[in-house]
Design a protein around this motif. Structure first.
Motif, short mmCIF file in Angstrom:
data_model
loop_
_atom_site.label_atom_id
_atom_site.label_comp_id
_atom_site.label_asym_id
_atom_site.label_seq_id
_atom_site.Cartn_x
_atom_site.Cartn_y
_atom_site.Cartn_z
N LEU A 93 0.82 -1.20 0.00
CA LEU A 93 0.00 0.00 0.00
C LEU A 93 0.86 1.26 0.00
CD1 LEU A 93 -2.70 -1.29 2.50
CD2 LEU A 93 -3.10 -0.72 0.09
N GLU A 94 1.94 1.24 0.76
CA GLU A 94 2.81 2.42 0.79
C GLU A 94 3.58 2.60 -0.50
OE1 GLU A 94 5.18 2.23 4.36
OE2 GLU A 94 3.57 3.18 5.53
N ALA A 95 3.76 1.51 -1.26
CA ALA A 95 4.42 1.62 -2.56
C ALA A 95 3.50 2.27 -3.59
CB ALA A 95 4.86 0.25 -3.06
N GLY A 96 2.19 2.33 -3.28
CA GLY A 96 1.26 3.01 -4.19
C GLY A 96 0.05 2.21 -4.60
N ALA A 97 -0.14 1.01 -4.05
CA ALA A 97 -1.33 0.22 -4.39
C ALA A 97 -2.57 0.87 -3.80
CB ALA A 97 -1.19 -1.21 -3.88
N ASP A 98 -3.68 0.80 -4.51
CA ASP A 98 -4.95 1.30 -4.00
C ASP A 98 -5.66 0.25 -3.16
OD1 ASP A 98 -5.60 4.02 -5.63
OD2 ASP A 98 -4.48 2.62 -6.88
N ASP A 99 -5.33 -1.00 -3.40
CA ASP A 99 -5.93 -2.11 -2.65
C ASP A 99 -4.92 -3.26 -2.66
OD1 ASP A 99 -7.73 -3.69 -1.29
OD2 ASP A 99 -9.23 -3.78 -2.89
N TYR A 100 -5.01 -4.11 -1.65
CA TYR A 100 -4.09 -5.24 -1.53
C TYR A 100 -4.94 -6.47 -1.20
CZ TYR A 100 0.22 -7.78 -0.21
OH TYR A 100 1.28 -8.67 -0.15
N VAL A 101 -4.88 -7.47 -2.06
CA VAL A 101 -5.73 -8.65 -1.92
C VAL A 101 -4.86 -9.90 -1.83
CG1 VAL A 101 -7.53 -10.04 -3.00
CG2 VAL A 101 -7.58 -7.55 -3.23
N VAL A 102 -5.19 -10.75 -0.87
CA VAL A 102 -4.43 -11.98 -0.68
C VAL A 102 -5.08 -13.11 -1.48
CG1 VAL A 102 -3.60 -13.66 1.01
CG2 VAL A 102 -3.72 -11.24 1.62
N LYS A 103 -4.25 -13.85 -2.23
CA LYS A 103 -4.72 -15.00 -2.98
C LYS A 103 -5.08 -16.14 -2.02
CE LYS A 103 -1.66 -14.32 -6.99
NZ LYS A 103 -0.55 -14.92 -7.74
N PRO A 104 -6.02 -17.01 -2.41
CA PRO A 104 -6.83 -16.96 -3.63
C PRO A 104 -8.00 -15.99 -3.47
CG PRO A 104 -7.44 -18.87 -2.34
CD PRO A 104 -6.29 -18.22 -1.60
N ILE A 105 -8.51 -15.51 -4.59
CA ILE A 105 -9.66 -14.61 -4.57
C ILE A 105 -10.60 -14.99 -5.70
CG2 ILE A 105 -8.43 -12.92 -5.99
CD1 ILE A 105 -10.10 -10.74 -4.60
N ALA A 106 -11.88 -14.97 -5.42
CA ALA A 106 -12.88 -15.28 -6.45
C ALA A 106 -12.96 -14.11 -7.43
CB ALA A 106 -14.24 -15.51 -5.81
N ALA A 107 -13.20 -14.43 -8.69
CA ALA A 107 -13.28 -13.38 -9.71
C ALA A 107 -14.40 -12.40 -9.39
CB ALA A 107 -13.51 -14.00 -11.08
N SER A 108 -15.48 -12.88 -8.77
CA SER A 108 -16.60 -11.99 -8.43
C SER A 108 -16.18 -10.94 -7.41
CB SER A 108 -17.78 -12.81 -7.89
OG SER A 108 -17.38 -13.57 -6.77
N GLU A 109 -15.35 -11.35 -6.42
CA GLU A 109 -14.87 -10.39 -5.43
C GLU A 109 -13.89 -9.41 -6.07
OE1 GLU A 109 -12.23 -9.97 -1.33
OE2 GLU A 109 -13.03 -11.94 -1.88
N LEU A 110 -13.00 -9.92 -6.92
CA LEU A 110 -12.05 -9.05 -7.59
C LEU A 110 -12.79 -8.04 -8.46
CD1 LEU A 110 -9.13 -8.28 -8.18
CD2 LEU A 110 -9.08 -10.06 -9.96
N ASN A 111 -13.83 -8.49 -9.14
CA ASN A 111 -14.64 -7.60 -9.97
C ASN A 111 -15.27 -6.50 -9.12
OD1 ASN A 111 -16.20 -6.84 -12.42
ND2 ASN A 111 -17.93 -7.58 -11.21
N ALA A 112 -15.81 -6.87 -7.96
CA ALA A 112 -16.43 -5.88 -7.07
C ALA A 112 -15.40 -4.87 -6.58
CB ALA A 112 -17.09 -6.58 -5.89
N ARG A 113 -14.20 -5.35 -6.24
CA ARG A 113 -13.15 -4.44 -5.77
C ARG A 113 -12.71 -3.50 -6.88
NH1 ARG A 113 -10.18 -5.67 -1.02
NH2 ARG A 113 -11.00 -7.45 0.13
#
Length: 226
Positions: A93-113
């Motif tokens: 996040l401090e490097a500049g990411a707007d969000d940080y997600v830990v794998k695994p993640i469902a495509a539906s959640e990634l789409n919502a984010r």
């Protein structure tokens, strides 16, 4: 909202599956297999969002992020990683990411984010593209800010912090609220990250000799005077 997405992932099988699922949400997806390819893609094309793996060959995800932000590229970035400790999230996040997600993640959640992140970047208020508190004007849609008509040279997090203050002028914002809204953390950082960035923002707001518009509310947080 159909998005043009750059997916940066060195696991070919995972990348193919995730790209296909995101295309199922009507997104256009370009896949890059390493950090160098990601930087080349961003240089040669424009994207609504980047989904960036942290552990990449050639140039790792953190280095990619840092290069993007040093180049003043404000494209929204979700960092995707198997590394999920708090210290690793903070680093991303401090490097500049707007969000940080830990794998695994469902495509539906990634789409919502992705939708939530891009919606936030396109947010406007009052039917226009600017917000104002006193002599400070912020344009969330253009990522620009001015004080007394003079443009402010702000980093990404400084801009987000200022926009939050201006949007909530004359309202006390606790450090926890700022951490959640500006940094997107769902945990309390172990550093004084808010105070450090507020100090930097104050220096830039008062560089031309103007009064400091940010009030410290001891033991609570900060407030911007309108």
């Amino acid at each position: 909202m159909d998005l043009k997405i750059l997916l940066v992932e060195d696991d070919a099988q995972f990348a193919e599956a995730m790209a296909e699922e995101l295309r199922g949400f009507d997104h256009s997806v370009t896949v890059a297999a390493d950090g160098s390819a990601a930087l080349s893609a961003v240089d040669s094309d424009s994207f609504d969002a980047v989904v960036l793996d942290r552990m990449l060959p050639k140039v790792d995800g953190i280095a990619v992020l840092e290069r993007l932000r040093r180049s003043d590229m404000t494209v929204p970035v979700i960092m995707l990683s198997a590394l999920g400790r708090s210290v690793e999230k903070v680093e991303g996040l401090e490097a500049g990411a707007d969000d940080y997600v830990v794998k695994p993640i469902a495509a539906s959640e990634l789409n919502a984010r992705l939708h939530a992140m891009v919606r936030g970047r396109r947010w406007t208020a009052g039917g226009g593209d600017t917000l104002q508190a006193g002599d400070i004007v912020v344009s969330p849609t253009r990522f620009r800010a001015w004080r007394a008509g003079v443009a402010l040279d702000l980093g990404k997090l400084e801009f987000k912090l200022l926009a939050e203050f201006v949007a909530n002028a004359d309202t006390v914002l606790s450090r926890a609220m700022l951490v959640e809204r500006v940094w997107g953390y769902d945990f309390a950082p172990t550093t004084n990250i808010v105070d450090v960035h507020v100090r930097h923002l104050r220096m830039k707001l008062t560089a031309a000799g103007g009064d400091d518009p940010i009030v410290t509310m001891r033991g609570v947080g900060y407030m911007m005077r309108s």
